[in-house]
Design an enzyme around this catalytic site. Sequence first.
Site: not given
Length: 299
Positions: A20, A170
């Site tokens: 975050a 990914y």
Amino acid sequence: MRPWTAVPPQQGRRFVITGANGGVGFQVARILGSRGAEVVLACRNLEKGEAAARQVPGYDAGRVVVRRLDVADLASVRAFADALLSEYDGLDVLVNNAGVLGAPYALTADGVETHFATNHLGHFALTNLLLPRIRDRVVVTSSREHRRGSDIDVDDLAWERRPYKPFAAYAQSKLADLLFMSELQRRLAAAGSNVRAVGAHPGASSTNITSGTGHPIITWIGYHGQRLVAMPAWRGALCTVYAATMDIPGDTYIGPHGRWELHGWPSAARRSAAARDTGLARRLWEVSEKMSGVTFPSL
């Protein structure tokens, strides 16, 4: 489609957001903080986390805190979970947001390939460790690129038998996220739990996610290319905020409504056939339990 920014009031609700201190995760924290939520920023770098926290509404009121978490390190995941469980008697929403893209081949301290460890396995372990205290939902962050990961090999997640391709790694880790979300929802429902597992992806959002590629040209193209064609990070973050706050069923997947789900406002997103494969989801869950040493808790 009409723009959606009407985030419901979040006073008295506690959110844990991984990764975050920047990008989409930071914008999710800012939006939730502006609506009165208590926010725990789970960040690998505490200095960056504190700098980010000071920009989140509610910081001065004590509603925003930073805790150290390296989601790619299972020891760090366990330490973070233990500390959080001792500190709080309840968590409303866990937002599994931290991620890497295009990283060069490497194994973590646990012997896990970097994309799989960061984007999936650490969040798998964290979710199951915190689940007894979660009151509302778990949000899993995937990507529209999950569709390119249909050739995932759960018997070679460390890429020991295949030529390593960072963007394929990914994509497969993001497919793993959706498989995890669906299997988690099935297990929650079977346990009679009201907790929901939902997912989101931010489309093409301008973030710094390509900073860890180890290739200066790819990093440069990714950084500047996103700023030319992508949405601002706060717009992409709205999909995660929608998934985290709106009254939607478990196993719902949210993404931008526009063409190819690159831009737009939160809407139901499409997922690949592989992401709906219940057998593959169960197999991945079993492998993830074995790799992490963490199992679905008694609820």
